[in-house]
Motif scaffolding. Structure first.
Motif, PDB file in Angstrom:
ATOM      1  N   GLN A 236       0.859  -1.317   0.084  1.00 27.41           N
ATOM      2  CA  GLN A 236      -0.060   0.015   0.108  1.00 27.41           C
ATOM      3  C   GLN A 236       0.892   1.440  -0.109  1.00 27.41           C
ATOM      4  OE1 GLN A 236      -2.202  -0.844   3.694  1.00 27.41           O
ATOM      5  NE2 GLN A 236      -4.250  -0.786   2.352  1.00 27.41           N
ATOM      6  N   ILE A 237       2.146   1.056   0.203  1.00 27.25           N
ATOM      7  CA  ILE A 237       2.951   2.654   0.188  1.00 27.25           C
ATOM      8  C   ILE A 237       3.061   3.185  -0.926  1.00 27.25           C
ATOM      9  CG2 ILE A 237       5.130   1.176  -0.330  1.00 27.25           C
ATOM     10  CD1 ILE A 237       4.523   3.732   2.327  1.00 27.25           C
ATOM     11  N   ALA A 238       2.906   2.648  -2.289  1.00 24.09           N
ATOM     12  CA  ALA A 238       2.869   3.540  -3.334  1.00 24.09           C
ATOM     13  C   ALA A 238       1.564   4.298  -3.399  1.00 24.09           C
ATOM     14  CB  ALA A 238       3.036   2.556  -4.704  1.00 24.09           C
ATOM     15  N   ASP A 239       0.729   3.796  -3.146  1.00 21.67           N
ATOM     16  CA  ASP A 239      -0.711   4.205  -3.055  1.00 21.67           C
ATOM     17  C   ASP A 239      -0.734   5.524  -1.949  1.00 21.67           C
ATOM     18  OD1 ASP A 239      -1.702   3.166  -4.986  1.00 21.67           O
ATOM     19  OD2 ASP A 239      -2.764   1.471  -3.459  1.00 21.67           O
ATOM     20  N   LEU A 240      -0.011   5.253  -0.872  1.00 25.93           N
ATOM     21  CA  LEU A 240      -0.160   6.169   0.341  1.00 25.93           C
ATOM     22  C   LEU A 240       0.691   7.541  -0.163  1.00 25.93           C
ATOM     23  CD1 LEU A 240      -0.501   7.102   3.179  1.00 25.93           C
ATOM     24  CD2 LEU A 240       1.768   6.084   3.693  1.00 25.93           C
ATOM     25  N   LYS A 241       1.744   7.351  -0.744  1.00 28.85           N
ATOM     26  CA  LYS A 241       2.522   8.472  -1.380  1.00 28.85           C
ATOM     27  C   LYS A 241       2.065   9.236  -2.422  1.00 28.85           C
ATOM     28  CE  LYS A 241       6.206   5.813  -1.985  1.00 28.85           C
ATOM     29  NZ  LYS A 241       7.922   5.190  -2.303  1.00 28.85           N
ATOM     30  N   ARG A 242       1.272   8.357  -3.362  1.00 28.12           N
ATOM     31  CA  ARG A 242       0.494   9.142  -4.465  1.00 28.12           C
ATOM     32  C   ARG A 242      -0.538   9.948  -3.793  1.00 28.12           C
ATOM     33  NH1 ARG A 242      -4.198   8.134  -5.553  1.00 28.12           N
ATOM     34  NH2 ARG A 242      -4.477   6.373  -4.397  1.00 28.12           N
ATOM     35  N   LEU A 243      -1.320   9.227  -2.850  1.00 31.40           N
ATOM     36  CA  LEU A 243      -2.302  10.088  -1.957  1.00 31.40           C
ATOM     37  C   LEU A 243      -2.090  11.228  -1.577  1.00 31.40           C
ATOM     38  CD1 LEU A 243      -4.922   8.490  -0.018  1.00 31.40           C
ATOM     39  CD2 LEU A 243      -3.906  10.347   1.099  1.00 31.40           C
ATOM     40  N   VAL A 244      -0.875  11.113  -0.866  1.00 27.92           N
ATOM     41  CA  VAL A 244      -0.215  12.394   0.126  1.00 27.92           C
ATOM     42  C   VAL A 244       0.232  13.603  -1.021  1.00 27.92           C
ATOM     43  CG1 VAL A 244       1.539  13.291   1.679  1.00 27.92           C
ATOM     44  CG2 VAL A 244       0.323  11.207   2.150  1.00 27.92           C
ATOM     45  N   VAL A 245       0.934  13.066  -2.097  1.00 26.12           N
ATOM     46  CA  VAL A 245       1.167  14.110  -3.153  1.00 26.12           C
ATOM     47  C   VAL A 245       0.329  14.741  -3.676  1.00 26.12           C
ATOM     48  CG1 VAL A 245       2.651  14.533  -4.978  1.00 26.12           C
ATOM     49  CG2 VAL A 245       3.765  12.942  -3.214  1.00 26.12           C
ATOM     50  N   GLU A 246      -0.684  14.308  -4.029  1.00 25.10           N
ATOM     51  CA  GLU A 246      -1.824  14.702  -4.819  1.00 25.10           C
ATOM     52  C   GLU A 246      -2.667  15.766  -3.867  1.00 25.10           C
ATOM     53  OE1 GLU A 246      -4.516  11.535  -5.987  1.00 25.10           O
ATOM     54  OE2 GLU A 246      -3.131  11.020  -7.640  1.00 25.10           O
ATOM     55  N   ILE A 247      -2.778  15.489  -2.550  1.00 25.26           N
ATOM     56  CA  ILE A 247      -3.220  16.559  -1.408  1.00 25.26           C
ATOM     57  C   ILE A 247      -2.517  17.720  -1.234  1.00 25.26           C
ATOM     58  CG2 ILE A 247      -4.228  16.783   0.706  1.00 25.26           C
ATOM     59  CD1 ILE A 247      -5.058  13.864   0.603  1.00 25.26           C
ATOM     60  N   ASP A 248      -1.043  17.211  -1.025  1.00 22.76           N
ATOM     61  CA  ASP A 248      -0.089  18.345  -0.797  1.00 22.76           C
ATOM     62  C   ASP A 248       1.292  18.114  -1.516  1.00 22.76           C
ATOM     63  OD1 ASP A 248       1.586  20.234   0.236  1.00 22.76           O
ATOM     64  OD2 ASP A 248       1.256  19.539   2.389  1.00 22.76           O
ATOM     65  N   PRO A 249       1.472  18.565  -2.785  1.00 23.18           N
ATOM     66  CA  PRO A 249       2.920  18.239  -3.138  1.00 23.18           C
ATOM     67  C   PRO A 249       4.146  18.637  -2.450  1.00 23.18           C
ATOM     68  CG  PRO A 249       1.160  19.715  -4.660  1.00 23.18           C
ATOM     69  CD  PRO A 249       0.796  19.560  -3.331  1.00 23.18           C
ATOM     70  N   ASP A 250       4.014  19.409  -1.275  1.00 17.95           N
ATOM     71  CA  ASP A 250       4.967  19.987  -0.610  1.00 17.95           C
ATOM     72  C   ASP A 250       5.076  19.143   0.918  1.00 17.95           C
ATOM     73  OD1 ASP A 250       5.855  21.933  -2.395  1.00 17.95           O
ATOM     74  OD2 ASP A 250       3.976  23.333  -1.822  1.00 17.95           O
ATOM     75  N   ALA A 251       4.347  18.153   1.053  1.00 18.88           N
ATOM     76  CA  ALA A 251       4.358  17.367   2.095  1.00 18.88           C
ATOM     77  C   ALA A 251       5.694  16.635   2.334  1.00 18.88           C
ATOM     78  CB  ALA A 251       3.060  16.247   2.125  1.00 18.88           C
ATOM     79  N   PHE A 252       5.873  16.418   3.621  1.00 22.12           N
ATOM     80  CA  PHE A 252       7.098  15.837   4.068  1.00 22.12           C
ATOM     81  C   PHE A 252       6.759  14.458   4.494  1.00 22.12           C
ATOM     82  CE2 PHE A 252      11.045  15.191   6.761  1.00 22.12           C
ATOM     83  CZ  PHE A 252      11.993  15.390   5.642  1.00 22.12           C
ATOM     84  N   ILE A 253       7.399  13.465   3.976  1.00 23.37           N
ATOM     85  CA  ILE A 253       7.185  12.032   4.080  1.00 23.37           C
ATOM     86  C   ILE A 253       8.377  11.381   4.297  1.00 23.37           C
ATOM     87  CG2 ILE A 253       5.971  10.120   3.282  1.00 23.37           C
ATOM     88  CD1 ILE A 253       5.016  11.824   0.863  1.00 23.37           C
ATOM     89  N   VAL A 254       8.156  10.563   5.619  1.00 16.14           N
ATOM     90  CA  VAL A 254       9.346   9.634   6.034  1.00 16.14           C
ATOM     91  C   VAL A 254       8.784   8.153   6.093  1.00 16.14           C
ATOM     92  CG1 VAL A 254      10.945   9.036   7.921  1.00 16.14           C
ATOM     93  CG2 VAL A 254      10.437  11.550   7.431  1.00 16.14           C
ATOM     94  N   VAL A 255       9.292   7.398   5.396  1.00 17.46           N
ATOM     95  CA  VAL A 255       8.982   5.998   5.575  1.00 17.46           C
ATOM     96  C   VAL A 255       9.830   5.062   5.763  1.00 17.46           C
ATOM     97  CG1 VAL A 255       7.824   4.039   3.961  1.00 17.46           C
ATOM     98  CG2 VAL A 255       7.395   6.466   3.515  1.00 17.46           C
ATOM     99  N   GLN A 256       9.515   3.828   6.700  1.00 19.93           N
ATOM    100  CA  GLN A 256      10.553   3.106   7.081  1.00 19.93           C
ATOM    101  C   GLN A 256      10.089   1.644   7.417  1.00 19.93           C
ATOM    102  OE1 GLN A 256      11.988   4.892  10.675  1.00 19.93           O
ATOM    103  NE2 GLN A 256      10.264   4.612  11.899  1.00 19.93           N
ATOM    104  N   GLU A 257      10.921   0.813   7.606  1.00 21.99           N
ATOM    105  CA  GLU A 257      10.401  -0.664   7.594  1.00 21.99           C
ATOM    106  C   GLU A 257       9.740  -0.899   9.032  1.00 21.99           C
ATOM    107  OE1 GLU A 257      10.051  -3.279   5.655  1.00 21.99           O
ATOM    108  OE2 GLU A 257      11.299  -2.569   3.802  1.00 21.99           O
ATOM    109  N   ALA A 258       8.583  -1.598   9.193  1.00 25.10           N
ATOM    110  CA  ALA A 258       8.293  -2.209  10.589  1.00 25.10           C
ATOM    111  C   ALA A 258       8.224  -3.540  10.459  1.00 25.10           C
ATOM    112  CB  ALA A 258       6.817  -1.557  10.488  1.00 25.10           C
ATOM    113  N   HIS A 259       9.087  -4.144  11.142  1.00 31.25           N
ATOM    114  CA  HIS A 259       9.417  -5.550  11.009  1.00 31.25           C
ATOM    115  C   HIS A 259       8.360  -6.624  11.491  1.00 31.25           C
ATOM    116  CE1 HIS A 259      11.313  -9.279  11.420  1.00 31.25           C
ATOM    117  NE2 HIS A 259      11.112  -9.440  12.752  1.00 31.25           N
ATOM    118  N   GLN A 260       7.578  -5.741  12.388  1.00 30.43           N
ATOM    119  CA  GLN A 260       6.069  -6.727  12.918  1.00 30.43           C
ATOM    120  C   GLN A 260       5.406  -5.476  13.595  1.00 30.43           C
ATOM    121  OE1 GLN A 260       6.623  -9.445  16.406  1.00 30.43           O
ATOM    122  NE2 GLN A 260       5.739 -10.769  14.894  1.00 30.43           N
ATOM    123  N   VAL A 261       4.110  -5.841  13.187  1.00 29.68           N
ATOM    124  CA  VAL A 261       3.032  -4.913  13.767  1.00 29.68           C
ATOM    125  C   VAL A 261       1.818  -5.537  14.289  1.00 29.68           C
ATOM    126  CG1 VAL A 261       1.263  -3.212  13.079  1.00 29.68           C
ATOM    127  CG2 VAL A 261       3.406  -3.058  11.991  1.00 29.68           C
TER     128      VAL A 261
END
Length: 287
Positions: free
Chosen positions: A249-274
């Motif tokens: 889902q991460i590609a969809d999340l980044k697309r969604l955020v940038v469409e709403i706010d192109p200047d948004a600051f996004i940090v993505v990292q791995e979660a080994h277990q949730v």
């Protein structure tokens, strides 16, 4: 009916895992004299150093107290899965020994043997069982160090055995090749065991945080949490969105955020277990 299907799937995973382990060992590791570590490797060292007994005898003597500990510390399901895994893996090792081994370089043997054995052991581990021997040691150590992936623990134990073998037999080259096989096996085990738990954690800083969280909820069916932040230069209060999504889902999340706010600051990292709603549930037997 559901319980029967669940048990059948559990048995099938152990069977397939043991067959893969036997395949990797007989086609690539054994023909190239590569030590895969474990209790059998430790038994080889003991026989060589003590000058009496056999690998089978020492393996049995080491396994007996391990199975007792497994039943006490881990539980009946793991004990049954380990006994079944030991029987099936031993049978697979003997049955598949008749297969003609490909003539490959030791390094390729270590790589391919490590991948196939890792797939097999990963399936057995993820079913809640083991193939006996060092697998039980690894599972018991996992109870003590729950924050360490099981493949890393398995790798560390086997590296120690392979090093001892190289020192005892004065054949460091084979130990180095064995180290490659052990490393690959450990990584593949972790990939199989934790394959469904890898997720992505995203932190998003945007003035349009409400629109973004609404989109995350509506389009991705995921929740979000607001963290209170402050700009280091402007000292303005900022809302930081914290959300966890599946890896796909991460590609969809980044697309969604940038469409709403192109200047948004996004940090993505791995979660080994949730653990939690929409993800895995906690279990004391989980790896």
């Amino acid at each position: 009916m559901k319980k029967i299907l669940h048990t059948g799937f559990w048995l099938l995973k152990i069977l397939v895992g043991c067959m893969l382990f036997g395949l990797g060992f007989n086609l690539f590791l054994a023909p190239n004299n590569l030590n895969a570590g474990g209790v059998s490797g430790l038994s080889m060292v003991l026989v060589h150093l003590l000058r009496f007994g056999s690998v089978g005898t020492f393996t049995l003597l080491i396994n007996l107290p391990l199975f007792v500990l497994a039943g006490i510390k881990v539980g009946r399901k793991f004990l049954l899965g380990s006994i079944l895994g030991m029987v099936l893996s031993s049978t697979a090792l003997d049955l598949l020994a008749i297969l003609p081994a490909p003539d490959v370089e030791p390094l390729l043997a270590a790589l391919y043997g490590g991948v196939i054995c890792g797939l097999g052991l990963g399936l057995v581990f993820s079913s809640g069982g083991s193939t006996g021997g060092s697998d039980i040691v690894v599972r018991l150590l996992k109870l003590k160090w729950q924050h360490i992936p099981i493949g890393i623990i398995n790798m560390s134990f086997d590296f120690a055995v392979a090093t001892l073998t190289g020192l005892a037999f004065q054949d460091i080259t084979r130990s180095l090749y064995s180290g490659v096989a052990i490393f690959v096996t450990g990584k593949i085990i972790d990939a199989v065991v934790y394959r469904f738990d890898y997720s992505k954690v995203a932190m998003i800083i945007s003035d349009r945080y409400e629109a973004i969280t609404d989109g995350i909820s509506r389009e991705l069916d995921r929740g979000a949490t607001y963290l209170q932040g402050e700009g280091s230069y402007s000292h303005r209060e900022k809302k930081v969105i914290l959300t966890v999504v599946k890896k796909q889902q991460i590609a969809d999340l980044k697309r969604l955020v940038v469409e709403i706010d192109p200047d948004a600051f996004i940090v993505v990292q791995e979660a080994h277990q949730v653990l939690g709603e929409g993800f895995a549930r906690y279990s004391k037997d989980a790896l």
